[in-house]
Design a protein around this motif. Structure first.
Motif, PDB file in Angstrom:
ATOM      1  N   THR A 106      73.089  24.391  24.873  1.00  0.00           N
ATOM      2  CA  THR A 106      73.087  23.112  25.579  1.00  0.00           C
ATOM      3  C   THR A 106      72.351  23.218  26.907  1.00  0.00           C
ATOM      4  OG1 THR A 106      75.123  22.374  24.519  1.00  0.00           O
ATOM      5  CG2 THR A 106      74.556  21.329  26.606  1.00  0.00           C
ATOM      6  N   TYR A 107      72.608  24.289  27.648  1.00  0.00           N
ATOM      7  CA  TYR A 107      71.923  24.493  28.936  1.00  0.00           C
ATOM      8  C   TYR A 107      70.408  24.531  28.737  1.00  0.00           C
ATOM      9  CZ  TYR A 107      69.858  27.102  32.809  1.00  0.00           C
ATOM     10  OH  TYR A 107      69.035  27.514  33.819  1.00  0.00           O
ATOM     11  N   SER A 108      69.956  25.247  27.721  1.00  0.00           N
ATOM     12  CA  SER A 108      68.523  25.370  27.474  1.00  0.00           C
ATOM     13  C   SER A 108      67.904  24.008  27.194  1.00  0.00           C
ATOM     14  CB  SER A 108      68.266  26.307  26.290  1.00  0.00           C
ATOM     15  OG  SER A 108      68.738  27.601  26.561  1.00  0.00           O
ATOM     16  N   PHE A 109      68.568  23.225  26.367  1.00  0.00           N
ATOM     17  CA  PHE A 109      68.011  21.915  26.035  1.00  0.00           C
ATOM     18  C   PHE A 109      68.023  20.994  27.246  1.00  0.00           C
ATOM     19  CE2 PHE A 109      68.055  17.628  24.236  1.00  0.00           C
ATOM     20  CZ  PHE A 109      66.918  17.702  23.440  1.00  0.00           C
TER      21      PHE A 109
ATOM     22  N   GLU B 171      68.958  17.050  20.578  1.00  0.00           N
ATOM     23  CA  GLU B 171      69.358  18.454  20.634  1.00  0.00           C
ATOM     24  C   GLU B 171      69.693  18.975  19.239  1.00  0.00           C
ATOM     25  OE1 GLU B 171      72.848  21.338  22.497  1.00  0.00           O
ATOM     26  OE2 GLU B 171      72.491  19.376  23.406  1.00  0.00           O
ATOM     27  N   ALA B 172      70.398  18.169  18.460  1.00  0.00           N
ATOM     28  CA  ALA B 172      70.759  18.582  17.102  1.00  0.00           C
ATOM     29  C   ALA B 172      69.507  18.801  16.252  1.00  0.00           C
ATOM     30  CB  ALA B 172      71.663  17.534  16.464  1.00  0.00           C
ATOM     31  N   GLN B 173      68.507  17.953  16.426  1.00  0.00           N
ATOM     32  CA  GLN B 173      67.280  18.084  15.651  1.00  0.00           C
ATOM     33  C   GLN B 173      66.474  19.308  16.081  1.00  0.00           C
ATOM     34  OE1 GLN B 173      66.245  16.584  13.020  1.00  0.00           O
ATOM     35  NE2 GLN B 173      64.245  17.587  12.950  1.00  0.00           N
TER      36      GLN B 173
ATOM     37  N   LEU C 222      68.167  11.154  39.699  1.00  0.00           N
ATOM     38  CA  LEU C 222      69.396  11.875  39.354  1.00  0.00           C
ATOM     39  C   LEU C 222      70.300  11.026  38.472  1.00  0.00           C
ATOM     40  CD1 LEU C 222      70.205  13.624  42.771  1.00  0.00           C
ATOM     41  CD2 LEU C 222      69.383  14.707  40.661  1.00  0.00           C
ATOM     42  N   GLU C 223      70.365   9.745  38.773  1.00  0.00           N
ATOM     43  CA  GLU C 223      71.168   8.845  37.936  1.00  0.00           C
ATOM     44  C   GLU C 223      70.550   8.688  36.555  1.00  0.00           C
ATOM     45  OE1 GLU C 223      71.887   5.147  39.916  1.00  0.00           O
ATOM     46  OE2 GLU C 223      72.479   6.126  41.798  1.00  0.00           O
ATOM     47  N   VAL C 224      69.231   8.656  36.507  1.00  0.00           N
ATOM     48  CA  VAL C 224      68.537   8.568  35.227  1.00  0.00           C
ATOM     49  C   VAL C 224      68.849   9.802  34.380  1.00  0.00           C
ATOM     50  CG1 VAL C 224      66.253   8.664  34.139  1.00  0.00           C
ATOM     51  CG2 VAL C 224      66.684   7.055  36.003  1.00  0.00           C
ATOM     52  N   ARG C 225      68.805  10.977  34.998  1.00  0.00           N
ATOM     53  CA  ARG C 225      69.111  12.200  34.248  1.00  0.00           C
ATOM     54  C   ARG C 225      70.537  12.167  33.707  1.00  0.00           C
ATOM     55  NH1 ARG C 225      71.252  17.568  34.664  1.00  0.00           N
ATOM     56  NH2 ARG C 225      69.907  19.040  33.511  1.00  0.00           N
ATOM     57  N   ARG C 226      71.458  11.749  34.549  1.00  0.00           N
ATOM     58  CA  ARG C 226      72.859  11.684  34.124  1.00  0.00           C
ATOM     59  C   ARG C 226      73.028  10.734  32.940  1.00  0.00           C
ATOM     60  NH1 ARG C 226      74.700   9.962  38.577  1.00  0.00           N
ATOM     61  NH2 ARG C 226      74.656  12.023  39.541  1.00  0.00           N
ATOM     62  N   ALA C 227      72.380   9.581  33.021  1.00  0.00           N
ATOM     63  CA  ALA C 227      72.488   8.604  31.939  1.00  0.00           C
ATOM     64  C   ALA C 227      71.861   9.134  30.648  1.00  0.00           C
ATOM     65  CB  ALA C 227      71.813   7.296  32.353  1.00  0.00           C
ATOM     66  N   LEU C 228      70.728   9.818  30.773  1.00  0.00           N
ATOM     67  CA  LEU C 228      70.062  10.361  29.593  1.00  0.00           C
ATOM     68  C   LEU C 228      70.896  11.456  28.931  1.00  0.00           C
ATOM     69  CD1 LEU C 228      66.378  10.551  30.883  1.00  0.00           C
ATOM     70  CD2 LEU C 228      67.274   9.005  29.123  1.00  0.00           C
ATOM     71  N   LEU C 229      71.515  12.313  29.748  1.00  0.00           N
ATOM     72  CA  LEU C 229      72.329  13.393  29.186  1.00  0.00           C
ATOM     73  C   LEU C 229      73.566  12.852  28.462  1.00  0.00           C
ATOM     74  CD1 LEU C 229      72.203  16.114  31.993  1.00  0.00           C
ATOM     75  CD2 LEU C 229      70.931  16.049  29.843  1.00  0.00           C
TER      76      LEU C 229
END
Length: 291
Positions: free
Chosen positions: A236-239, A273-275, A257-264
């Protein structure tokens, strides 16, 4: 000892011989291979849009074509920067082990591996510096390793991290090498990296299995579970290192920073990540490294 396992494993030795021969046959001079235009067009994709971190989200839907192109440009810089940092770390670990007790047999291939990875680091850094003017900083944090590791566990985790990193970037390399929407220079560096990484991944999978066979002999169930938990966190960290708020800021997106949080937190991230790690997780679960 791992050296005893490797020396008794004729299959592994045969694979090493074939991979070393292929490294010699496929050798190229990266300093003469690539053509570096003075500039790359800004009004085109620098990363396949399906690989960008906003793909399939409301955030992407709210961006115009010009900003999406800018985002792909800065996310590509982040991706190649991650390659530079990741290669530096794996080189340090492999150099620490070459021609040491336990790693006598793979050391011949380590020479090819070190040489190729050094050249990969050069052309990824060259791309970043030529067309982005800098290398993005390495993400902070990381994943804490299980406490009180034995040398055998430490080597297992080192080479499993290397394998995870290589399979992550190779997924992107293969996609972008074949994407005709991208500039030929971008396709070329992804194509040549994918060519080399296919050998490194084949080697890494074989070595990790042998290292795990040794570790499993002397580890408790609790210790094996600790290794599994660590590798899950590392995946997960790597992705998530692909989600760099600096990329969003440089692309002109407000509140990075808010965009990153929302995307994660978005379903699209989990699906991506699963793909990306589909084959990697299947391998780790099949070997028993991840439970």
């Amino acid at each position: 000892m791992i050296s005893d396992l490797i020396d008794r494993d004729d299959r592994f030795r045969g694979i090493l011989d074939r991979l070393s021969s292929k490294s010699i046959d496929d050798y190229y001079n990266p300093y003469r291979l690539f053509e570096w235009p003075d500039a790359l067009p800004a009004d085109m994709w620098w990363m396949s849009p399906e690989l960008t971190t906003t793909h399939g989200t409301d955030i992407a839907a709210g961006l115009g074509e010009e900003q999406l192109h800018a985002l792909s440009r800065h996310e590509s810089m982040n991706f190649y920067s991650l390659n530079v940092h990741g290669i530096r770390e794996l080189l340090i670990e492999v150099v620490r082990r070459i021609h040491t007790t336990g790693f006598e047999t793979p050391s011949e291939f380590f020479h090819h591996f070190i040489g190729e990875e050094n050249e990969h680091m050069w052309f990824f850094a060259e791309f970043c510096l030529r067309y982005g003017g800098r290398i993005y900083r390495q993400p902070g944090g990381g994943v804490a390793s299980p406490s009180e590791q034995s040398p055998a566990v430490e080597s297992l985790l080192v080479f499993t991290r290397i394998l995870i990193f290589e399979e992550l970037v190779d997924h992107y390399n293969a996609k972008m090498a074949a994407d005709e929407r991208l500039h030929e220079t971008i396709r070329a560096i992804n194509r040549i990296h994918h060519q080399d990484e296919s050998r490194h991944i084949a080697f890494g999978r074989e070595l990790v299995e042998l290292l795990f066979e040794e570790v499993r002999k002397t580890s408790t169930e609790q210790e094996l579970q600790g290794i599994s938990d660590y590798l899950r966190r590392y995946l997960t960290y790597s992705f998530e290192s692909l989600y760099n708020p600096q990329s969003y800021k440089d692309a002109g997106i407000a509140n990075p920073l808010e965009v990153r949080r929302a995307l994660l937190e978005s379903p699209a991230r989990a699906e991506a990540e699963a793909q990306v790690f589909r084959k990697t997780r299947r391998y780790l679960e099949k070997t028993g490294l991840v439970r």
